[in-house]
Design a protein around this motif. Structure first.
Motif, PDB file in Angstrom:
ATOM      1  N   ARG A  93     -17.846  29.430  15.644  1.00  0.00           N
ATOM      2  CA  ARG A  93     -18.703  28.231  15.526  1.00  0.00           C
ATOM      3  C   ARG A  93     -17.878  27.037  15.028  1.00  0.00           C
ATOM      4  O   ARG A  93     -18.073  25.910  15.484  1.00  0.00           O
ATOM      5  N   ARG A  97     -17.433  23.553  17.074  1.00  0.00           N
ATOM      6  CA  ARG A  97     -17.789  22.239  16.518  1.00  0.00           C
ATOM      7  C   ARG A  97     -16.594  21.293  16.543  1.00  0.00           C
ATOM      8  O   ARG A  97     -16.738  20.098  16.823  1.00  0.00           O
ATOM      9  N   ARG A 101     -16.561  17.788  18.528  1.00  0.00           N
ATOM     10  CA  ARG A 101     -16.306  16.558  17.792  1.00  0.00           C
ATOM     11  C   ARG A 101     -15.181  15.760  18.455  1.00  0.00           C
ATOM     12  O   ARG A 101     -15.265  14.547  18.622  1.00  0.00           O
TER      13      ARG A 101
END
Length: 423
Positions: A93, A97, A101
Motif C-alpha cells: 500500500r 501511494r 503521488r
C-alpha cells in the motif's frame, strides 16, 4: 518473596499468548467475515487453552496439556505468519501511494492541451460549448487485491494449524540416529573407531515419559555405543521425575561397554540439581561437573571432560563451568573431548579441546522451512550440527524431547552416534 521461575515464565507466556489470541481472532473475523459468535469462539478457545496449559503443568495432565499446547502453538505460528502477511500488504500500500503521488504530481505540472471551445451542431447549425468530461475518480481497492489478501491470511492460519498438529502428533516422535564420523587429532590407534552415543535434552516430565524412554532405549541399542553421554536437560522442571531418570539410566547402562557419563543442563538445575545428580549416580552414571576421566589408559587414552551448565552460575556462582579445573583432573597430553550442555560455551573452550559435544538448542524445535528463529536468537547461531573455531570442533545435538510445546517442526529429535577416528 520472589516468584518461582516457572510461574514467572507462565505469566509472561500467558500475556504473549493472550495478545496473539486477540490479534489472530480479529484477523480471522476480518478475513472470513465472522459474526459475533464466531469472534467469541476465535478468542475464547485460545484463552481457555492458556488456562488448560497452566493446569496441565501443575497437575501433570498429559493429554489435556497436549491439546492445549497444540492449539496455542497453532496460534503463535499463525500470528507470526499473519504478521508477515500484514507487513507485506502494508508495504504494498505504501508503494502504491508513493507511485500515485508521483503520478499526480507529474500530471499537475504538465501543460494542458489546447482544445476547441465551440463546435457546430450538424442539425441546427448552432454552436454549442463542449463540456469537458470530469476526470475519473481514483479506483477503489480492486476486488482481486482484496481476494488475494484473504487467501494469504487464510493460508497463514491453515499453515499454522497444520504445522502445529503435525509437530504434536508426528514431528516430536520422528526420531533419527545421526551418524557423525570425526577425526580426533592425537587419538591412539588403539581407540580408533571409539563410539560415543549422545542423548541430550530428554526433558523427562509431563510430556516425556515411558513411551519416549522405550524409544530412546531402542535407538541407543541400534547405535551400538562404547559409551553413552547424556548432555543435560534430562529432567524438564519437576524433581518428581528424577526417579524416572534413574530408571532410564539403569536401562541404558547395559547397552554400552563403558557405561553412562552425564552432565547437567539448565533445566536440571531448575528441577533440583541435587535430585538429578543423585538419580544419575544412584543408577551408576558418572556425573562430570568441572571434572574429567580417562577413556582407555593414561598414555593412549582420551580425556573426557564435563563442565557445569553456563546458566547454573545465576543461581549459585559455585556452580559455574570451570574448564581449567576439569582439564587439571586428567593427563595433559591426551586428546580432549568436552561435554557441555550449552554450545554458547564453545568460544571459551575453542583451542583448549579438540571436540565439544552440546545440546540445549533443540535445533530450534519449531522451524518453518527457511524461517529458523533459533538462528536469530541464539548466540553465534550454534543451533545444530558441526561448527569449527580456533582448530576445535563443536557438535550440537537437536535433543530428544521437547520443552514448552510438546511438538517439533523441522527439527527432528535425534540420537547422535559420534565415531572417533585417528585419521
Amino acid at each position: 518473596m520472589s516468584l518461582p521461575r516457572s510461574l514467572v515464565f507462565l505469566l509472561v507466556l500467558s500475556v504473549v499468548l493472550g495478545g496473539a489470541s486477540l490479534y489472530v481472532g480479529r484477523r480471522a473475523a476480518e478475513t472470513f467475515g465472522l459474526g459475533v459468535r464466531g469472534r467469541k469462539i476465535m478468542v475464547g478457545v485460545p484463552l481457555a487453552s492458556i488456562a488448560l496449559m497452566i493446569l496441565s503443568r501443575v497437575l501433570g495432565l498429559r493429554e489435556v496439556g497436549q491439546v492445549a499446547f497444540t492449539v496455542l502453538l497453532a496460534l503463535l505460528i499463525s500470528a507470526v505468519l499473519l504478521g508477515a502477511v500484514d507487513l507485506v500488504q502494508l508495504g504494498a500500500r505504501w508503494i502504491e501511494r508513493l507511485v500515485l503521488r508521483r503520478t499526480s504530481s507529474a500530471v499537475a505540472t504538465s501543460p494542458a492541451p489546447v482544445e476547441p471551445v465551440l463546435a457546430t451542431a450538424a442539425a441546427s447549425g448552432v454552436a454549442e460549448p463542449i463540456v469537458a468530461a470530469a476526470p475519473p475518480e481514483a479506483p477503489k481497492a480492486p476486488e482481486r487485491r482484496v481476494f488475494l489478501g484473504q487467501v494469504a491470511a487464510g493460508s497463514a492460519m491453515v499453515v499454522g494449524s497444520t504445522s502445529s498438529l503435525y509437530g504434536a502428533v508426528f514431528g516430536r516422535h520422528d526420531y533419527v540416529i545421526e551418524e557423525v564420523p570425526l577425526v580426533l587429532p592425537g587419538l591412539s590407534k588403539k581407540l580408533d573407531g571409539y563410539t560415543l552415543v549422545q542423548l541430550s535434552d530428554i526433558h523427562l516430565g509431563t510430556f516425556v515419559g515411558e513411551p519416549e524412554m522405550r524409544a530412546a532405549e531402542e535407538l541407543v541399542r541400534k547405535a551400538r555405543p562404547d559409551r553413552i553421554v547424556l548432555t543435560g536437560d534430562l529432567i524438564d522442571s519437576d524433581p518428581r521425575y528424577a526417579e524416572a531418570l534413574g530408571r532410564l539410566v539403569r536401562r541404558l547402562a547395559p547397552l554400552a561397554r563403558d557405561g553412562v557419563t552425564a552432565i547437567p543442563g539448565n533445566h536440571d538445575h531448575y528441577a533440583g540439581i541435587r535430585q538429578a545428580v543423585a538419580a544419575l549416580e544412584g543408577a551408576g552414571a558418572r556425573v562430570l561437573r568441572n571434572d574429567g576421566l580417562v577413556i582407555g589408559d593414561a598414555r593412549d587414552g582420551i580425556a573426557l571432560l564435563g563442565v557445569d551448565d553456563v546458566w547454573a552460575r545465576r543461581n549459585d556462582p559455585s556452580n559455574a563451568p570451570d574448564l581449567d579445573l576439569a582439564i587439571s583432573k586428567v593427563p595433559a597430553d591426551l586428546p580432549r573431548v568436552l561435554l557441555c550442555h550449552n554450545p554458547v560455551f564453545f568460544p571459551e573452550a575453542a583451542g583448549k579441546v579438540a571436540l565439544q559435544i552440546s545440546g540445549h538448542t533443540h535445533g530450534g524445535q519449531v522451524n518453518l522451512g527457511a524461517l529458523r528463529p533459533g538462528k536469530l536468537v541464539l548466540p553465534y547461531g550454534y543451533i545444530e550440527g558441526l561448527y569449527e573455531r580456533a582448530g576445535s570442533r563443536l557438535y550440537v545435538n537437536r535433543g530428544f524431547g521437547t520443552a514448552g510445546p510438546p511438538a517439533r517442526v523441522g527439527a527432528a529429535p535425534e540420537v547422535t552416534r559420534i565415531v572417533l577416528s585417528a585419521s
